[in-house]
Design a protein around this motif. Sequence first.
Motif, PDB file in Angstrom:
ATOM      1  N   ARG A 146       0.845  -1.201   0.023  1.00 49.50           N
ATOM      2  CA  ARG A 146      -0.121   0.110   0.481  1.00 49.50           C
ATOM      3  C   ARG A 146       1.143   1.401   0.166  1.00 49.50           C
ATOM      4  O   ARG A 146       2.167   1.145   0.767  1.00 49.50           O
ATOM      5  CB  ARG A 146      -1.185  -0.313   1.369  1.00 49.50           C
ATOM      6  CG  ARG A 146      -2.160  -1.158   1.757  1.00 49.50           C
ATOM      7  CD  ARG A 146      -2.562  -1.278   2.575  1.00 49.50           C
ATOM      8  NE  ARG A 146      -3.449  -2.225   2.402  1.00 49.50           N
ATOM      9  CZ  ARG A 146      -4.972  -2.059   1.259  1.00 49.50           C
ATOM     10  NH1 ARG A 146      -5.228  -1.403   0.875  1.00 49.50           N
ATOM     11  NH2 ARG A 146      -5.839  -3.316   1.398  1.00 49.50           N
ATOM     12  N   LEU A 155      -3.649   0.600  -2.678  1.00 49.46           N
ATOM     13  CA  LEU A 155      -3.425   0.033  -3.242  1.00 49.46           C
ATOM     14  C   LEU A 155      -2.905  -1.107  -4.624  1.00 49.46           C
ATOM     15  O   LEU A 155      -3.724  -0.691  -5.452  1.00 49.46           O
ATOM     16  CB  LEU A 155      -5.065  -1.899  -2.606  1.00 49.46           C
ATOM     17  CG  LEU A 155      -4.860  -3.322  -2.738  1.00 49.46           C
ATOM     18  CD1 LEU A 155      -4.213  -3.703  -1.293  1.00 49.46           C
ATOM     19  CD2 LEU A 155      -5.839  -3.499  -3.335  1.00 49.46           C
ATOM     20  N   ASP A 201     -10.507   0.663  -1.321  1.00 51.34           N
ATOM     21  CA  ASP A 201     -10.488   1.282  -0.114  1.00 51.34           C
ATOM     22  C   ASP A 201     -10.636   1.892   0.822  1.00 51.34           C
ATOM     23  O   ASP A 201     -10.855   2.755   1.659  1.00 51.34           O
ATOM     24  CB  ASP A 201      -9.216   0.413   0.989  1.00 51.34           C
ATOM     25  CG  ASP A 201      -9.356  -0.950   0.179  1.00 51.34           C
ATOM     26  OD1 ASP A 201     -10.525  -1.482   0.349  1.00 51.34           O
ATOM     27  OD2 ASP A 201      -8.570  -1.360   0.297  1.00 51.34           O
ATOM     28  N   ASP A 202     -10.466   3.237  -0.316  1.00 54.64           N
ATOM     29  CA  ASP A 202     -11.024   5.280   0.536  1.00 54.64           C
ATOM     30  C   ASP A 202     -12.394   5.079   1.053  1.00 54.64           C
ATOM     31  O   ASP A 202     -13.388   4.299   0.458  1.00 54.64           O
ATOM     32  CB  ASP A 202     -10.804   5.651  -0.527  1.00 54.64           C
ATOM     33  CG  ASP A 202     -10.372   7.181  -0.073  1.00 54.64           C
ATOM     34  OD1 ASP A 202     -11.301   7.669  -0.087  1.00 54.64           O
ATOM     35  OD2 ASP A 202      -9.529   7.250  -0.169  1.00 54.64           O
ATOM     36  N   ALA A 206     -17.254   4.669  -0.198  1.00 54.83           N
ATOM     37  CA  ALA A 206     -17.460   2.879   0.853  1.00 54.83           C
ATOM     38  C   ALA A 206     -19.192   3.108   0.414  1.00 54.83           C
ATOM     39  O   ALA A 206     -19.569   2.732   0.666  1.00 54.83           O
ATOM     40  CB  ALA A 206     -17.656   3.670   2.356  1.00 54.83           C
ATOM     41  N   ASP A 213     -18.004  -6.380  -2.009  1.00 56.06           N
ATOM     42  CA  ASP A 213     -17.127  -5.509  -1.137  1.00 56.06           C
ATOM     43  C   ASP A 213     -16.374  -5.166  -1.694  1.00 56.06           C
ATOM     44  O   ASP A 213     -16.480  -5.287  -2.762  1.00 56.06           O
ATOM     45  CB  ASP A 213     -16.831  -6.283   0.449  1.00 56.06           C
ATOM     46  CG  ASP A 213     -16.113  -7.886   0.023  1.00 56.06           C
ATOM     47  OD1 ASP A 213     -16.267  -7.675  -1.280  1.00 56.06           O
ATOM     48  OD2 ASP A 213     -16.117  -8.342   1.253  1.00 56.06           O
ATOM     49  N   GLN A 214     -15.016  -4.379  -1.838  1.00 53.50           N
ATOM     50  CA  GLN A 214     -14.286  -4.266  -2.107  1.00 53.50           C
ATOM     51  C   GLN A 214     -13.159  -5.088  -2.899  1.00 53.50           C
ATOM     52  O   GLN A 214     -12.826  -5.543  -4.243  1.00 53.50           O
ATOM     53  CB  GLN A 214     -13.281  -3.504  -1.643  1.00 53.50           C
ATOM     54  CG  GLN A 214     -13.666  -1.666  -0.968  1.00 53.50           C
ATOM     55  CD  GLN A 214     -14.488  -1.517   0.118  1.00 53.50           C
ATOM     56  OE1 GLN A 214     -14.653  -3.091   0.410  1.00 53.50           O
ATOM     57  NE2 GLN A 214     -14.514  -0.552   0.534  1.00 53.50           N
ATOM     58  N   GLU A 215     -13.352  -6.613  -2.346  1.00 55.77           N
ATOM     59  CA  GLU A 215     -12.143  -7.526  -2.679  1.00 55.77           C
ATOM     60  C   GLU A 215     -12.877  -8.317  -4.009  1.00 55.77           C
ATOM     61  O   GLU A 215     -12.390  -8.837  -4.645  1.00 55.77           O
ATOM     62  CB  GLU A 215     -12.250  -7.927  -1.638  1.00 55.77           C
ATOM     63  CG  GLU A 215     -10.722  -9.202  -1.723  1.00 55.77           C
ATOM     64  CD  GLU A 215      -9.526  -8.164  -2.126  1.00 55.77           C
ATOM     65  OE1 GLU A 215      -8.690  -8.526  -2.691  1.00 55.77           O
ATOM     66  OE2 GLU A 215      -8.628  -7.693  -1.664  1.00 55.77           O
TER      67      GLU A 215
END
Length: 330
Positions: A146, A155, A201-202, A206, A213-215
């Motif tokens: 990161r 990331l 992930d900022d 969101a 989710d982000q992943e």
Amino acid sequence: MDRDRFARLPAVIASLILLPVLLEILAWYIEGEEYDVSRAVTVVAVILSLALTTTVIGRIRARLPVLMVVALTVTAAGEGALGFVAAFGPVLWHGGVPGEVHGLITAGVSAFAFATGVYLLIQYGRGLYLPYMEAGMGPAPTATKRKVIGESEILIRTMPGIGPSVEKSVGSCVAMLDQDDLHFVAYYADGRCCFYTDVLDDADLAHFFHETDQEQRRGLYLKAGHQLNWLTGRLNRQLRRIEGGILIRTVLDVERGALYFYWVDETRYLIGVTLDQRKVGVADDKMAKLVDTIRGHFTLPPINQRERPRDAGGHLRSVPRSEPWPESGS
């Protein structure tokens, strides 16, 4: 083959095959000669089925490849059941299928499978193909680090053993990312994703994540990258006829943001994502500049030679072919 040609097939089948059979049955009835009624009925039923099939094909020809595969699957399942009865029937319940019937059905299934395969190969060569359900993903980048630039936490995930030119490309992609517009970039070479970087992930982003989710979103973007490359290859086979060159840019402008496919060279391409619909144009300009920068890392000339008014949210200078491109790519 158009619908009119399909519509004529039942009449052709009836005139060439069905009519002689019917005349033979009529002659048998009038003269009172010996005739195998069950065999005649079977032949008539088969011919009528073929005529009905050709009539239906004329009405659903646009979905013909899918329907042929479905029919082939069902036929193969039936042949499997028939083979089981023929092989184990005499042992399990003292019954079975006559060898002639089994052989005839097997020959018919084989002929149908062969004809289907030839048809689909011909249509595939012409650009008509089955829907592409899933693309091969291959190993995804795993080496994670990161980096914080300004207010953005970025990331970076890479594959091991990337070369110096790809390392420069990583730096160029990281420099273009921003939580305000361009949120995800992935670099592909030789059919695999060499690295991707994002700001998903900022905390300011969101509100763009609800059911995923982000992943999960990263995995979906990587899969979309493989699928878009596959689709672009198929489209290029058709676009070759208009002599416009290959497809170098595809923008999927969706309701919430956009997904970009940018061609780098014969073995490399980029995928970019913005989550903000208001920033689709800005992110598009960034991707165009990014591709030309990465091409510079490989001593290739710029390719996105387009120009926009300054008040339209971005500007790219038109670069003439005679202008040299710096080897540093910066």
